[in-house]
Design an enzyme around this catalytic site. Structure first.
Site, PDB file in Angstrom:
ATOM      1  N   SER A 154       0.845  -1.186   0.000  1.00  0.00           N
ATOM      2  CA  SER A 154       0.000   0.000   0.000  1.00  0.00           C
ATOM      3  C   SER A 154       0.882   1.239   0.000  1.00  0.00           C
ATOM      4  CB  SER A 154      -0.899   0.019   1.238  1.00  0.00           C
ATOM      5  OG  SER A 154      -1.531   1.281   1.385  1.00  0.00           O
ATOM      6  N   TYR A 167      -1.475  -0.387  10.524  1.00  0.00           N
ATOM      7  CA  TYR A 167      -1.696  -0.831   9.140  1.00  0.00           C
ATOM      8  C   TYR A 167      -0.523  -0.414   8.253  1.00  0.00           C
ATOM      9  CZ  TYR A 167      -3.649  -1.100   4.438  1.00  0.00           C
ATOM     10  OH  TYR A 167      -3.850  -1.370   3.106  1.00  0.00           O
TER      11      TYR A 167
END
Length: 260
Positions: A154, A167
């Protein structure tokens, strides 16, 4: 249709692909695209009903796929899935390591269970898939096949976002792991790549419960046209379709209006 047209229409014909996190979003879209391009696709996830529906859609479109219920937080489950791929299709030569979860929250809330969940799925789950499928990938490469291991990371692994600390840290792990793995496996003709998407309209956002993160995402949606899962799937298909000697290590794909 002549042979040249067949190759152009089905550039991944003869390849055996595995997609984790395939029950929705990027995984489902990528499985459809890989099958459309001619690969036999094993779709892996926990939601058996969603997988069955996906296989029906792929079959209806003329593709070939099997559904394997799997929990990437359980090594035995992943190992059994790897064995089923071999017995059904043969050894895999394309693994899209895509399962993941996003649970943003303030560090001060100390939600250890959510931290553990993200680490177990995004980091250890990813490693379990690698552990299970590396023998198949290296064998395929030794036999002369084009071979890909593609990890979903990501853009959060590169930049700072409020309330996304854990995350983002898990995705930074994925990105740096991929760089190191490419050095080891590239010498054995296994291409290792990572995709680092910006904001994608998937179910992950529906898992967000922390109000600060929900507000941040809502504000972003007002000004940014989010990526769709099919946009990222196109990147997966592109990577897999490159000439055998070409390996794009890192692909960042962002909504045009998303600065960071």
């Amino acid at each position: 249709m002549n042979n040249a047209s067949q190759v152009q229409d089905k550039p991944l014909a003869g390849r055996i692909a595995v997609v984790t996190g395939a029950s929705s979003g990027i995984g489902a879209a990528s499985a459809k695209l890989l099958a459309q391009k001619g690969a036999k696709v094993a779709v892996l996830a926990r939601r058996k009903d969603k997988l069955a529906q996906l296989v029906e859609e792929i079959s209806a479109a003329g593709g070939t796929a099997i559904a394997i219920e799997v929990d990437v937080t359980d090594q035995e489950s992943v190992d059994k899935a790897a064995a089923k791929v071999v017995t059904t299709f043969g050894r895999a030569d394309l693994v899209f390591n895509n399962a993941g979860v996003m649970l943003p929250g303030a560090i001060e809330e100390r939600k250890l269970e959510e931290w553990d969940s993200q680490i177990d799925l995004n980091v250890t789950g990813l490693m379990r898939v690698i552990h299970a499928f590396i023998p198949q990938l290296t064998q395929a490469a030794a036999e002369g096949a084009t071979v890909d291991l593609i990890n979903t990371s990501s853009i959060a692994g590169q930049y700072i976002y409020p309330y996304f600390a854990v995350y983002s840290a898990t995705k930074a792990y994925v990105s740096h792991l991929t760089r190191h793995m490419r050095v080891e496996l590239g010498a054995k003709n296994v291409r290792v790549s990572m995709i680092e998407p910006g904001i994608v309209a998937t179910e992950l956002q529906g898992h967000v419960t922390f109000q600060g993160a929900k507000d941040w995402l809502a504000n972003a949606k007002e000004t940014i046209e989010f990526l769709q899962p099919e946009d990222v799937a196109q990147v997966v298909g592109f990577l897999a379709g490159l000439p055998k000697h070409v390996n794009l290590q890192q692909v960042v794909v962002m909504p045009t209006k998303q600065g960071i």
